[in-house]
Design an enzyme around this catalytic site. Structure first.
Site, PDB file in Angstrom:
ATOM      1  N   ASP A  16      53.820  26.730  19.207  1.00  0.00           N
ATOM      2  CA  ASP A  16      54.194  26.607  17.808  1.00  0.00           C
ATOM      3  C   ASP A  16      54.407  27.898  17.048  1.00  0.00           C
ATOM      4  OD1 ASP A  16      51.599  27.257  18.003  1.00  0.00           O
ATOM      5  OD2 ASP A  16      50.856  25.408  17.120  1.00  0.00           O
ATOM      6  N   ARG A  33      47.159  27.978  11.347  1.00  0.00           N
ATOM      7  CA  ARG A  33      48.310  27.082  11.255  1.00  0.00           C
ATOM      8  C   ARG A  33      48.412  26.450   9.875  1.00  0.00           C
ATOM      9  NH1 ARG A  33      48.766  23.005  16.161  1.00  0.00           N
ATOM     10  NH2 ARG A  33      50.281  22.296  14.608  1.00  0.00           N
ATOM     11  N   TYR A  41      42.650  29.861  21.065  1.00  0.00           N
ATOM     12  CA  TYR A  41      42.794  30.053  22.510  1.00  0.00           C
ATOM     13  C   TYR A  41      41.488  30.669  22.987  1.00  0.00           C
ATOM     14  CZ  TYR A  41      47.866  29.422  22.122  1.00  0.00           C
ATOM     15  OH  TYR A  41      49.119  28.917  21.904  1.00  0.00           O
ATOM     16  N   PRO A  45      50.512  31.274  27.268  1.00  0.00           N
ATOM     17  CA  PRO A  45      51.092  30.857  25.987  1.00  0.00           C
ATOM     18  C   PRO A  45      50.666  31.711  24.788  1.00  0.00           C
ATOM     19  CG  PRO A  45      49.379  29.303  26.681  1.00  0.00           C
ATOM     20  CD  PRO A  45      49.467  30.342  27.749  1.00  0.00           C
TER      21      PRO A  45
END
Lengths: 669, 669
Positions: A52, A283, A291, A367
Site C-alpha cells: 500500500d 496508514r 512489519y 515488501p
C-alpha cells in the site's frame, strides 16, 4: 480436451491477473481503445491489507491518468523517517530523523493507502475510458496455453497466435480459505498469498474441470501474465524465477495501535538490541502497519517456515519485545500476514514479443521498501502503450523488445538493492565498532537514504534503444536484449537536466493564452501519444524566429510525420520570452496551435517560462538546462520518459523525423 | 381549501428552492443531521448556463465541505484581467493587465464552472451525509403559508408554528417554455428566469390546483425561502425588495468563439468608443461567456424592455461592433439570456426567527461581477449552522437574529457597490479629461480593483453580537437589528491579524505527530462544530507551560463546557516551539489530544508552526499576529468566522466560558 460445444472468441490482448499490474495494463488498453480482456482467478472478496505504499513516480503516473488527486486526498502522507536503535544501555532511542523522500524531486511525496482503494481508482478509470468496454472477469482462470509459432512474427491485424482455454469458477471456489487466528474472531489474513503458503492454482483448475460448460477458448494477438509470484503463465512458458530465500521471517499486522511509543505516526525503522527489528508504516484512518521480524520462527529442513505457528498474537508479542520499554497493544486488527524474505528475478519477461510477464510474476523481494506494487504497476505502465500502439498499427512491433530490456534491468537492480538492504534490516545491531557480526547503524542509515532515492521510482534510467536516443551500448544499458535496431543519437547537451532514458521532470510553466500556471508534466497525459516538446527559446529574436519557422515549416509539410501529428504526436511549446510581450496568433506558427473551423484556435498547447501571480516562478529553462535564446526540441514517449533531444531548425527537424522513423509505421502515400 | 384526504407530515426545516442557496442550506442540514425537506418548482432539465464564477471564499467553503477539489479540477481558472479601451484613434486596444484576484489572500483563486456541476457537487454531498436522508423534491411548489404566531417564541422540540401546503406538478408543468431564437435550432435560453420575463409561479399553482391528490400539508419548525428574485415566500411574508432598475440592457452568450481577439481566454472588460461595453469570461471546454451591452434595446414606457427583440443574433451583432476591428463569430452556442440591470435589497431577511429569506429572494444586482451565486450561497452558509444548532437544542435561539444583522448588511454593501460599478461599466468612455459626460477609464480601473477585493468574498466583516466578541456598536455594524444580548469583548490585540468578524485566514502548519503540512483552514471542516484554537505559544518555557496547564485544567473541568467538548466544540492546538524538541504525550495536556480506549490517542489535533521539508514555512504566528512566547486562545464559529480572541491561563478560560455561555445551551446538571 475441448468438447465441441466450447465457445470460442477473439481479443487483441488477454490479461491474466487483476492486481495492480493487470489493472495498469487494462488502463492502458482502455486509453488506447484496444479490445482487451482481463481475468482473475480470485473472487471479489479479498480487498483487505496488501501492499500500500505509493511512490512519487506512481503518483505521477496516476496523475497522467487523472486520478492522483483521489489517492492524494484519501491517503496518509508519510513525511519523516525516524530511526530507533539501542543506546549505550541497550534500550532503544531515536537516533535520527530524515525526510521520507528526497526533497525537490517531484511535486508528490510518498503516501500510504489501502490497495483496495487503488484498485478501485483503476476500475473506475477503465470503466470511464474503455471503448470497447473492458471489465474485470473474476473467478476465471486459464487452463491451457498454446502458441502458434508460425504466426508469431506476423503482427498484422488478423494474426492470432495465442490460444488459451479459460475456466469459470463459482464464487465459493474462487474464495481462498482463511487461516484461523486462534482467538475465534474473523480478522482477515493474507496467508493464502504469502510465500509461506502453497499455490492453489492447479487445485482450482482441477475443481473446475469436473463441471460442464465452465470452459471457453480465447484466441488473442498478445497476452500478459500479471498473475503473481506463482504465475501460471510463467510456468506454461517454462521460464524461471532465479534467486533464493533467506532465513528471515517477518510478520505483518494492520492495527489501530494503543501505545506510548512517540513516533507511531512516523515511518520508523527500529532495531532492538537482541529481539529483532520492526518497521512502522502509518496508514489512513488511525491504522498502522507494523512489519515485525519473527526471530523465534525459523525455517525447517524444507527451507520453509511452518505457518501454523504464526498468529496475530505471536506477531504482536514479538513487536512488544522489540519496542520495549514502550507499550503497544490494539483492540482492532484489520488484517495480518507473514512472509519469508527472498529475492528472485525472472529469466525472461517476454516470449517472442507475444506473451509478456509483469509484476510479481517476474520479481519478488521483501515488501518493506514499498516497492512491490509500484514496480509491478510500472512494469505494466512501460508495456501497455507499446502494446496498444502496435495493436493499432501505429508503432513498429520491434519496440516490444524494449519491454524486457528496460524492465528486467530495473528488476535486477531492485533485487540487488533489496538483497543488501533486507540483510542490514534483519541483522542484529552492532554493539560497537569491534562487533563485526553486528550491523553498523551508520551503514544502515546510508543504505536507507540510498534506498529512498531508489524507492522513489525516479532514478529509473532506461538504456539506449530505438525509443531512447542516447549514447552507449544498448545491450549493456539494458538486460542484454538486442534493441539497437533503428537507433538515432540525440544531443543531450541541449537539455542538460532532461536526461534521455529518464522521466521528464516537472516545473511550473504558464499557459500563454490565459496565464494559468501548470506543472508542465500535467500536460503529458497517458493518452497513448508521444509528445514533441518545442523549447522555442526567445521567439522575439529574429534569428531564433527564423530557426523556429524553419522547424515548424518542415514539421507541417513532412510526409512521414503529418499523418501522425496531433493524433499520435501531441505538440507542446514552451518559450522563454516575456508572456506579455508575445501574442499567440502573431508570434507562433500555426502548427503549434492548430485552427479548427468548428472550435477556433487551440489555446492549450503554447506555454511560457515566466513568473505567475500566485504560484511563483518555475524557471523551467534553468531547471531543464536549456538555453533561453536558442532552445531545443525534445520527444517524450507516451510514458513520459525522454526519448530524444535535438536542435531546432530545418536540419534539427530531420533528426526528429529519423527518430520517429525508427518507432512509428509510415502512413504517407 | 385542503380536502380531508390531504396528507400531512412534519419536518424540522422546510427549504423552498433548490438553487445554490437552497442546496447550501440543505448541505448544512445534512451535516447537522437535521430532518429537512427541500422542494423546487422546476423540473430537472434546466441545467445549462446561469451564474458560474466561484469566488475564493466560495472555494474555501466548498473545501470545508470537502468538494473544492472537484470544482478546482473541472473549472477554468481565471488569472488575469485585461482592460480594453479606445485609443486616441477611437480603436480599442489593451490598456491594462491586472491579476484577476488580489495576490496572497487565499490558497484559492477565482474559477469558472457551469452551475449545473456545482449543484451536482452539492447533491452528491447531501446524499452522502444526510441522515435522515434529504433529497431534492422537484416539480413541487408551495401554495399557502400560515404561521401560528402563538408558537413562534417557543423553540422547544415539539413546536411547529409553520404550516405550508405543497403542490406536486407534472414534469411538463414544471418545465419552463423556451423562447424561439428565430433560427430554428434548439439552443437553450434562460429568458424564463430573466428579470425581463414575468414570474410564472401563480400560473403554476393555478394549473396544479385543478388536479386531485396533488396537495400535501407540511408542518415545520423553520422555513427558508431560497426561491429567487420573484420569491413566493417573500410575497407571503409581505416583505419588499427595495431599489430600482436602470435603462441598461445586457445580453449573455455562452459560445465557443472563433476569433482573432488576442485575449479571448482572459477575463476582459472592453469599453468601445460608442458601441457599448462587453465582458469576456473564459469557461471550461473552450466555452466563453460574453456579457454584451445592448445599446440598441431600450426599455419601453413600462420601464421594461421588449424581450422579443432579443435573440442570439442581435447579441453577437452587438459584440461584433464592440470588438471591431477584431472579428468574432461562433458555430456552437450553449446558452443565452438577457437582463436589465437593477439593484434591489430586501427589507427583511427573517420573520420572527422562523421564516428566513436567502439569495436572490433578498438581493438582486448585475451578474457581471460573479457575485450572485456566491453571495446567495454565503447567505445560506451563514444561516445553516445556526438553524442546525438551534434545532438540535445546542445553541440559543437568539443567535438566529444575527442572520439578518450580518447578511442584510453584506447585501446592502453589495448593492451600493454594484450600483456605482455597473454605471461605470455601461457608460461611454470619456474622450479626454474635458469629456464630463463620459466615464474616466482611470476611475473604472480603480473601481474594478476595489470590486475585485469585494468580489473575493474575503472582505466580509460581521458586526459585533453574541457571536462576535468585538468592540463597537452592534446595531451600526450590522443592519440595525438588535443582536447585543449576551455580548462579551475579546482582546483583538492578542491576534492582530485574525480579526473578529472576519473569516479565519489560512497558513501552512505541521501536524506535531507526523510532520505533515496542512493549510490550517483545512482543519476547520463544516461539521457544525465551533473551534477552540489554542495558540499554545512556546510550550517549552516553564512560565508558558504553567499558563497552558491552568487553561487546560479549567477547560477539562468546566461544568458548562465539558458536555460540549469535542461534540460541539473541536479543540485545535498550534504551538510555536520546535517540532523536534517537543513530544505530544510529554508536552501537551490530555484535553488537547484526548485518549480513546478503543483507538488510542488523538494524533490530529496538535499542530506546530515550523518549517516543512517539502512545502516551505507558513510562519503562522507571524501571519496571525500572535506572540510566539505567550500565544492566545481563539474561537471560530462553525462557518470559520472568528468569534473571540482572548488570553490563556485560568482567567482567560473564564472569558471563553462567558463567550460560549452567550451562545450555547447549558447541558450540565
Amino acid at each position: 480436451m475441448t468438447v465441441p460445444s466450447t465457445p470460442e472468441s477473439k481479443c487483441d490482448v488477454l490479461i491474466i491477473g487483476a492486481g495492480p499490474a493487470g489493472l495498469m495494463m487494462a488502463a492502458w488498453m482502455a486509453r488506447c481503445g484496444i479490445h482487451a480482456r482481463i481475468v482473475d482467478k480470485r473472487s471479489t472478496k479479498i480487498f483487505s491489507g496488501q501492499a500500500d505504499g505509493l511512490q512519487m513516480r506512481s503518483l505521477e503516473i496516476f496523475d497522467s491518468f487523472g486520478f492522483a488527486d483521489r489517492a492524494w486526498k484519501e491517503a496518509n502522507h508519510m513525511i519523516e523517517i525516524c530511526m530507533w536503535n539501542p543506546g549505550a544501555d541497550g534500550t532503544i532511542r531515536r537516533s535520527d530523523r530524515i525526510p521520507d523522500v528526497p526533497v525537490g524531486l517531484s511535486r508528490f511525496t510518498q503516501i500510504v493507502l489501502h490497495q483496495g482503494r487503488i484498485e478501485r481508482f483503476f476500475l473506475d478509470h477503465i470503466k470511464k475510458y474503455s471503448d470497447p468496454p473492458i471489465s474485470v472477469e473474476r473467478a476465471v482462470l486459464p487452463e491451457s496455453l498454446s502458441i502458434d509459432e508460425t504466426l508469431c512474427d506476423n503482427h498484422s491485424a488478423d494474426s492470432y497466435p495465442i490460444k488459451v482455454t479459460l475456466r469459470h469458477l463459482t464464487e465459493e471456489e474462487a474464495t481462498p480459505a482463511q487461516q484461523s487466528n486462534g482467538n475465534g474472531n474473523d480478522v482477515r489474513d493474507g496467508m493464502f498469498r504469502s510465500n509461506l503458503a502453497e499455490d492453489d492454482t492447479d487445485d482450482l483448475i482441477r475443481k473446475s474441470q469436473v463441471k460442464e460448460g465452465a470452459a471457453e477458448v480465447v484466441r488473442a494477438k498478445y497476452m500478459v501474465g500479471c498473475d503473481g509470484a506463482h504465475s501460471w503463465t510463467r510456468r506454461q512458458l517454462g521460464f524461471q524465477l532465479e534467486g533464493e530465500p533467506t532465513d528471515f521471517i517477518w510478520g505483518v499486522l494492520d492495527v489501530i495501535p494503543i501505545t506510548d511509543f512517540p513516533d507511531i505516526r512516523m515511518r520508523c525503522a527500529v532495531h532492538s538490541a537482541s529481539s529483532g527489528s520492526l518497521m512502522v508504516i502509518p496508514r489512513e484512518n488511525k491504522l498502522v502497519r507494523l512489519y515485525i521480524q519473527l526471530n523465534e520462527i525459523k525455517p525447517d529442513a524444507s527451507g520453509r517456515a511452518d505457518r501454523s505457528q504464526i498468529t496475530p498474537t505471536t506477531i504482536i508479542t514479538a513487536a512488544q519485545k522489540i519496542l520495549s520499554p514502550y507499550k503497544i497493544t490494539y483492540e482492532y486488527c484489520d488484517w495480518w500476514t507473514a512472509y519469508q524474505i527472498g529475492q528472485r528475478v525472472g529469466t525472461n519477461f517476454d516470449s517472442r514479443s507475444r506473451v509478456f510477464l509483469a509484476g510479481d510474476a517476474v520479481h519478488t523481494h521483501s515488501p518493506k521498501a514499498g516497492q512491490g506494487m509500484n514496480v509491478s504497476m510500472q512494469d505494466a505502465f512501460n508495456l501497455g502503450w507499446k502494446l496498444g500502439l502496435v495493436v493499432k498499427g501505429i508503432a513498429k512491433p520491434e519496440i516490444l523488445k524494449t519491454y524486457q530490456s528496460e524492465r528486467r534491468r530495473v528488476a535486477q537492480d531492485l533485487i540487488n538493492f533489496d538483497h543488501k538492504f533486507s540483510r542490514l534490516f534483519s541483522g542484529r545491531p552492532a554493539k560497537d565498532v569491534m562487533d563485526e557480526s553486528g550491523v553498523s547503524m551508520a551503514d544502515f542509515k546510508d543504505a536507507f537514504i540510498k534506498g529512498n532515492l531508489f524507492a522513489s521510482g525516479l532514478s529509473v534510467d532506461y538504456g539506449a534503444s530505438m525509443l531512447v536516443a542516447k549514447e552507449g551500448n544498448a545491450a549493456q544499458q539494458g538486460d542484454g536484449t538486442d534493441v539497437s535496431a533503428s537507433r538515432v543519437r540525440g544531443k543531450q547537451e541541449l537539455a542538460k537536466k532532461v536526461l534521455m532514458g529518464m522521466r521528464f521532470p516537472s516545473f511550473k510553466v504558464l499557459n500563454q493564452s490565459d496565464a494559468r500556471p501548470w506543472h508542465f508534466q500535467e500536460r503529458l497525459k497517458s493518452d497513448g501519444r508521444f509528445r514533441l516538446i518545442v523549447f522555442a527559446g526567445n521567439v522575439l529574436s529574429p534569428a531564433q524566429n527564423e530557426r523556429l519557422n524553419a522547424f515548424c515549416g518542415a514539421l507541417a509539410s513532412s510526409t512521414f510525420l503529418k499523418p501522425h501529428l496531433y493524433t499520435n504526436i501531441d505538440v507542446l511549446t514552451l518559450h522563454s520570452a516575456k508572456r506579455t510581450d508575445t501574442e499567440l496568433l502573431r508570434d507562433f506558427p500555426e502548427v503549434l496551435h492548430p485552427f479548427d473551423e468548428h472550435s477556433g484556435w487551440d489555446y492549450n498547447s503554447v506555454f511560457v517560462d515566466d513568473e505567475s501571480y500566485h504560484e511563483g516562478y518555475g524557471d523551467a529553462y534553468g531547471n531543464y538546462g536549456v538555453d533561453r535564446e536558442t532552445g531545443c526540441v525534445l520527444v517524450t514517449r507516451p510514458d513520459q520518459y525522454v526519448g530524444f533531444v535535438g536542435e531546432l531548425g530545418g536540419e534539427g527537424f530531420k533528426e526528429v523525423e529519423r527518430y520517429f522513423g525508427g518507432v512509428l509505421v509510415g502512413k504517407g502515400g
